[in-house]
Design a protein around this motif. Structure first.
Motif, PDB file in Angstrom:
ATOM      1  N   PHE A  89      71.157  58.197  28.008  1.00 52.19           N
ATOM      2  CA  PHE A  89      71.166  59.144  29.128  1.00 52.19           C
ATOM      3  C   PHE A  89      71.259  60.591  28.644  1.00 52.19           C
ATOM      4  CE2 PHE A  89      72.906  55.293  31.233  1.00 52.19           C
ATOM      5  CZ  PHE A  89      71.912  55.141  32.182  1.00 52.19           C
ATOM      6  N   PHE A  90      71.678  60.801  27.398  1.00 55.12           N
ATOM      7  CA  PHE A  90      71.881  62.155  26.886  1.00 55.12           C
ATOM      8  C   PHE A  90      70.700  62.709  26.106  1.00 55.12           C
ATOM      9  CE2 PHE A  90      76.421  60.705  27.076  1.00 55.12           C
ATOM     10  CZ  PHE A  90      76.770  61.522  28.137  1.00 55.12           C
ATOM     11  N   LYS A  91      69.641  61.946  25.976  1.00 52.99           N
ATOM     12  CA  LYS A  91      68.495  62.366  25.158  1.00 52.99           C
ATOM     13  C   LYS A  91      67.978  63.745  25.576  1.00 52.99           C
ATOM     14  CE  LYS A  91      63.995  60.792  23.576  1.00 52.99           C
ATOM     15  NZ  LYS A  91      62.961  59.779  23.681  1.00 52.99           N
ATOM     16  N   GLU A  92      67.713  63.943  26.847  1.00 51.42           N
ATOM     17  CA  GLU A  92      67.171  65.213  27.339  1.00 51.42           C
ATOM     18  C   GLU A  92      68.200  66.346  27.264  1.00 51.42           C
ATOM     19  OE1 GLU A  92      63.987  65.933  28.102  1.00 51.42           O
ATOM     20  OE2 GLU A  92      63.572  63.903  27.423  1.00 51.42           O
ATOM     21  N   TYR A  93      69.476  66.029  27.479  1.00 50.99           N
ATOM     22  CA  TYR A  93      70.520  67.046  27.401  1.00 50.99           C
ATOM     23  C   TYR A  93      70.649  67.556  25.963  1.00 50.99           C
ATOM     24  CZ  TYR A  93      71.729  65.552  32.091  1.00 50.99           C
ATOM     25  OH  TYR A  93      71.687  65.266  33.429  1.00 50.99           O
ATOM     26  N   LYS A  94      70.568  66.644  25.008  1.00 51.22           N
ATOM     27  CA  LYS A  94      70.624  67.030  23.592  1.00 51.22           C
ATOM     28  C   LYS A  94      69.404  67.868  23.209  1.00 51.22           C
ATOM     29  CE  LYS A  94      73.288  63.018  22.072  1.00 51.22           C
ATOM     30  NZ  LYS A  94      73.254  61.772  21.268  1.00 51.22           N
ATOM     31  N   LYS A  95      68.263  67.507  23.773  1.00 55.41           N
ATOM     32  CA  LYS A  95      67.024  68.243  23.489  1.00 55.41           C
ATOM     33  C   LYS A  95      67.155  69.698  23.972  1.00 55.41           C
ATOM     34  CE  LYS A  95      62.061  67.973  24.496  1.00 55.41           C
ATOM     35  NZ  LYS A  95      61.040  67.222  25.239  1.00 55.41           N
ATOM     36  N   ILE A  96      67.690  69.880  25.161  1.00 55.16           N
ATOM     37  CA  ILE A  96      67.898  71.230  25.700  1.00 55.16           C
ATOM     38  C   ILE A  96      68.881  71.999  24.824  1.00 55.16           C
ATOM     39  CG2 ILE A  96      68.860  72.535  27.637  1.00 55.16           C
ATOM     40  CD1 ILE A  96      67.778  70.343  29.477  1.00 55.16           C
ATOM     41  N   ALA A  97      69.940  71.323  24.393  1.00 53.42           N
ATOM     42  CA  ALA A  97      70.940  71.976  23.542  1.00 53.42           C
ATOM     43  C   ALA A  97      70.320  72.427  22.217  1.00 53.42           C
ATOM     44  CB  ALA A  97      72.111  71.024  23.284  1.00 53.42           C
ATOM     45  N   ARG A  98      69.490  71.587  21.623  1.00 54.49           N
ATOM     46  CA  ARG A  98      68.826  71.962  20.365  1.00 54.49           C
ATOM     47  C   ARG A  98      67.883  73.151  20.571  1.00 54.49           C
ATOM     48  NH1 ARG A  98      68.815  66.313  19.566  1.00 54.49           N
ATOM     49  NH2 ARG A  98      66.731  66.133  20.442  1.00 54.49           N
ATOM     50  N   GLN A  99      67.190  73.185  21.702  1.00 52.93           N
ATOM     51  CA  GLN A  99      66.274  74.293  21.999  1.00 52.93           C
ATOM     52  C   GLN A  99      67.010  75.630  22.074  1.00 52.93           C
ATOM     53  OE1 GLN A  99      64.410  73.135  25.656  1.00 52.93           O
ATOM     54  NE2 GLN A  99      62.892  71.827  24.653  1.00 52.93           N
TER      55      GLN A  99
END
Length: 150
Positions: free
Chosen positions: A76-86
């Motif tokens: 469930f955190f895949k997209e949240y982590k992606k935003i954080a990395r961006q």
């Protein structure tokens, strides 16, 4: 060593270092409410909500840190982590087996920001409010008492 110092030393050894506001820290994944920029509950994380708000806060606060509830499946955190990395935001999964919380993810600051509202309003609540405001008084009463046509 005085008796008070010995007692404090033993307590700290048995129970860990004393913390301010332990109940608040358990609920908010180890941080204090006054430091929270944005919070998502578990259902919002699982339904993949709040991306725009989270990205905007990350852009405005590059020193922030994202705390993720470790009890929720990591898929469930895949997209949240992606935003954080961006946005070059550090993120961490927090798992406290002794504490139950309704929080899914928190964007937190190192210092106090003391915001009045930290939660994102849920999507169905928004549409419900918009629908209710567009209806008349009679239709609201019918809805409340189950008198509407089905």
């Amino acid at each position: 060593m005085s008796k008070e110092n010995i007692d404090n030393y033993l307590e700290e050894g048995m129970y860990g270092a004393k913390q301010t506001k332990p109940a608040e820290r358990k609920r908010y994944l180890g941080t204090l409410r006054e430091r929270i920029l944005l919070a998502l509950d578990k259902s919002q994380v699982m339904q993949q909500e709040g991306f725009e708000e989270l990205a905007a806060e990350m852009k405005a606060n590059p020193e922030a840190k994202l705390l993720l509830n470790g009890k929720i499946n990591s898929r469930f955190f895949k997209e949240y982590k992606k935003i954080a990395r961006q946005h070059n935001i550090r993120y961490t999964a927090v798992t406290n087996k002794q504490a139950e919380t309704d929080i899914g993810a928190i964007l937190t600051s190192q210092s106090a920001v003391d915001r009045e509202t930290i939660f994102i309003e849920k999507e169905e609540a928004r549409t419900s409010i918009e629908t209710d405001s567009s209806q008349g008084f009679k239709s609201k009463i019918k809805k409340w008492f189950g008198l509407s046509k089905r």
